[in-house]
Design a protein around this motif. Structure first.
Motif, PDB file in Angstrom:
ATOM      1  N   GLY A 111       0.800  -1.216   0.000  1.00 32.96           N
ATOM      2  CA  GLY A 111       0.000   0.000   0.000  1.00 32.96           C
ATOM      3  C   GLY A 111       0.829   1.260   0.000  1.00 32.96           C
ATOM      4  N   PRO A 112       0.539   2.185   0.884  1.00 33.47           N
ATOM      5  CA  PRO A 112       1.161   3.498   0.833  1.00 33.47           C
ATOM      6  C   PRO A 112       2.672   3.472   0.970  1.00 33.47           C
ATOM      7  N   ALA A 113       3.231   2.472   1.650  1.00 37.38           N
ATOM      8  CA  ALA A 113       4.673   2.479   1.870  1.00 37.38           C
ATOM      9  C   ALA A 113       5.427   1.773   0.758  1.00 37.38           C
ATOM     10  N   ALA A 359       8.374   8.043   8.405  1.00 35.71           N
ATOM     11  CA  ALA A 359       7.993   6.665   8.080  1.00 35.71           C
ATOM     12  C   ALA A 359       6.635   6.333   8.692  1.00 35.71           C
ATOM     13  N   ALA A 360       6.403   6.819   9.908  1.00 33.77           N
ATOM     14  CA  ALA A 360       5.116   6.575  10.564  1.00 33.77           C
ATOM     15  C   ALA A 360       3.989   7.229   9.760  1.00 33.77           C
ATOM     16  N   ALA A 361       4.242   8.452   9.281  1.00 33.85           N
ATOM     17  CA  ALA A 361       3.221   9.146   8.494  1.00 33.85           C
ATOM     18  C   ALA A 361       2.893   8.355   7.231  1.00 33.85           C
ATOM     19  N   ARG A 362       3.927   7.784   6.600  1.00 31.06           N
ATOM     20  CA  ARG A 362       3.714   7.009   5.373  1.00 31.06           C
ATOM     21  C   ARG A 362       2.890   5.763   5.663  1.00 31.06           C
ATOM     22  N   VAL A 363       3.285   5.030   6.705  1.00 36.32           N
ATOM     23  CA  VAL A 363       2.605   3.773   7.010  1.00 36.32           C
ATOM     24  C   VAL A 363       1.157   4.038   7.420  1.00 36.32           C
TER      25      VAL A 363
END
Lengths: 513, 104
Positions: A111-113, A359-363
């Motif tokens: 998905g987003p990551a 990275a947290a924002a992406r996940v």
């Protein structure tokens, strides 16, 4: 931690030094499942190396400045769900193509990551364990730090000549010294820190020999003014050296080591602004060890193997090119700390946290912005400016090769001499480090050119600026064939199956962690 | 002022133990790497090079340079700066690639 063994981690952090710790903790506190892999048993990386807990050191901080931020990160790690995997030597990071569809999280991970990634590691104190590991992650943060840059000189392979950072590392973790009288030489701010630690630990330091002049910093007044903590740090080391009566010789270099089976003395020679030794200025200093280093080289081969864009730095090293939120040119792969250019532990913490937030924002599929992000970016930019000034001030001058003799070993592993390298360049027409390697084997040994690479590139450039050296090492560490054979094994062990000790005890007194 | 690294950090290590280097007894402290234990005994070289047979020991101290390769309990090519010393370890000088027994 992922809900099931087959589900990927949200984030794999490679390297548990200042950058990796800050990134792992920040991401975990935002709700990500995080694996934190490091070669060492304890967190802290090279800067915050500490004696093993069984040493019972009640003042491990005596060998460090700026201890409390690390103690804080350790406490947060101990409170978090971060899966700390010590003794894991990551040899490759790949797109997890065969992982697709094998786990319930695999589809979701695309998905987003844009993951998941496969992180391959060998295990054990020196990677010789019989238990290779592969773990999967939606995003990856590379925080692999740096290693010391070395330039060869006659006698540098004698026992008793050690890396400046190496002497520091052995002192911090093993509480040992390479000798009683230790000359510290090379270039870069690390030398002052090493000399003051060695002297504080009981070594006599007859001289610190720095090839550059510190006046070069004056060319970057804005970076200096914006980073007063760096001046304070230099003052602390300077005062310690005065206290121990250590003499700092600027614009000088160790141009020869004397001794048959170990160091007995060194010759210190004045150098000009291009680091060319000035004839007739050599002076012998008796010592039984020499700690030497010429700055640090970002350790980026896991990223270059994936095709990440790099950028050349003013000191001739190559770092990863990163965006405003620490992401590399490869989607879903972040980097922080020395991998983006050598700048020290404080910068590494700011960058690690920023990368963890990003990275947290992406996940979580949320934008990364807000006051904390802006503040971290401001701090990073300010400290990056200083790092640039530092790299420029200590860039090796092209004249250093003037101290080589034909029989000086350049490649320590393969015992290739300066004479052989010169022959490859002058008689056989080699113009770059790779051609020199093919003709002489310089850089083909165990260390994969980490020790001789910068020197060979410089020699091949024949006085011109060396082309930025982008090391490509498909295997970041030596890997036994059995580990490669296990890659096709569907039952490849995952760290989760191993009954690993969970995250280290952390904040207990006595310096563990 | 501290006279030794251990004094500086106030170390109170567990009881020392013995390892051997080429048959000679060497005292190690719990938590030390093999290289640190050897440095502690004043030993700086425990390998000879493949080409010219020159002595080498720990150089980079962080597992990057592979100059500190030693034969530990019969197994060659172990990085002494990374491998923890354990009671009774037999460290022997590694000659060349350390696999002379294979005849290669």
């Amino acid at each position: 931690m992922p809900l099931s063994a087959s589900e990927p981690y949200d984030l794999a952090v490679i390297g548990a030094g200042s950058a990796g710790l800050a990134g792992a903790v920040a991401a975990a506190e935002l709700g990500l499942s995080v694996a934190l892999l490091d070669t060492a048993v304890h967190t802290g990386g090279q800067f915050y190396r500490t004696p093993a807990p069984v040493m019972g050191a009640v003042r491990p901080e005596a060998l460090h400045h700026d201890w409390s931020p690390y103690a804080d990160l350790r406490r947060r790690l101990a409170r978090s769900d971060v899966r700390h995997l010590p003794g894991h030597h990551v040899w490759s990071v790949t797109k997890d193509v065969d992982g697709e569809g094998t786990g319930e999280g695999a589809g979701e991970g695309a998905g987003p990551a844009d993951g998941p990634w496969a992180v391959h590691a060998v295990t054990g104190a020196d990677g010789g364990g019989e238990r290779p590991v592969r773990l999967r992650a939606r995003t990856v943060l590379l925080a692999t730090g740096a290693y010391e840059r070395q330039l060869p000189f006659p006698g540098w392979t004698l026992p008793g000549v050690v890396g400046a950072g190496g002497a520091q590392a052995m002192l911090k973790s093993g509480l040992v010294l390479p000798g009683r009288r230790v000359v510290v030489a090379g270039s870069g701010p690390l030398l002052l820190a090493v000399a003051s630690s060695l002297a504080a630990a009981g070594a006599r330091v007859p001289a610190v020999v720095e090839a550059s002049g510190y006046l070069r910093y004056a060319r970057h007044p804005r970076a200096l003014v914006a980073n007063p903590h760096k001046a304070a740090e230099a003052l602390v080391h300077g005062a310690a050296l005065l206290w121990h009566r250590v003499r700092v010789r600027l614009r000088s270099a160790v141009t020869e080591v004397h001794g048959t089976d170990r160091v007995e003395a060194v010759t210190v020679t004045r150098v000009d602004r291009d680091w060319r030794p000035v004839r007739g200025t050599g002076r012998r200093i008796e010592c039984d060890a020499l700690a030497v280093g010429h700055g640090l080289v970002p350790q980026i081969e896991l990223a270059t193997a994936l095709g990440c864009t790099t950028r050349p730095l003013p000191d001739g090293t190559t770092a990863l090119a990163l965006d405003g939120l620490q992401e590399t040119s490869v989607h879903g792969l972040w980097a922080a700390g020395e991998t983006g250019g050598v700048g020290g532990a404080q910068l590494a913490r700011a960058e690690g946290e920023l990368a963890g937030i990003a990275a947290a924002a992406r996940v979580l599929d949320r934008p990364a912005h807000g006051g904390r992000v802006r503040e971290l970016q401001r701090r990073r930019d300010r400290m990056r400016a200083f790092a640039g000034a530092m790299a420029a001030a200590h860039a090796p001058g092209p004249g250093w090769s003037g101290w080589l003799t034909d029989d000086t070993d350049v490649c320590r592993c393969e015992e290739v001499t300066a004479g052989q390298v010169r022959e490859a360049i002058e008689d056989l027409g080699a113009r770059d480090a790779r051609t020199v390697k093919l003709l002489t084997r310089a850089g083909m040994g165990w260390c994969q050119g980490r020790m001789c690479g910068p020197a060979v590139a410089c020699l091949a450039a024949r006085g011109r600026a060396a082309e930025p050296l982008v090391e490509r090492r498909p295997f970041a560490v030596p890997v036994p064939l059995s580990a490669l054979a296990a890659l096709d094994d569907p039952a490849m062990p995952r760290p989760d199956d191993q009954g690993e000790t969970p995250s280290e005890p952390g904040a207990a007194p006595g310096g563990d962690g | 002022m501290a006279r030794t690294p251990a004094e500086l950090v106030g170390a109170q290590p567990g009881p020392p133990f013995q390892i051997t280097f080429d048959g000679r007894a060497v005292t190690a402290l719990p938590g030390q790497s093999v290289a640190a234990a050897l440095w502690g005994a004043g030993i700086l070289a425990w390998r000879t090079t493949r080409g010219s047979g020159r002595p080498r020991g720990a150089f980079c101290g962080i597992g990057q340079c592979y100059d500190c390769l030693a034969t530990i309990n019969g197994e060659p090519n172990r990085r002494a700066c990374l491998v923890p010393a354990r009671p009774g370890d037999a460290i022997t000088t590694q000659e060349g690639h350390g696999r002379a027994a294979l005849g290669v």
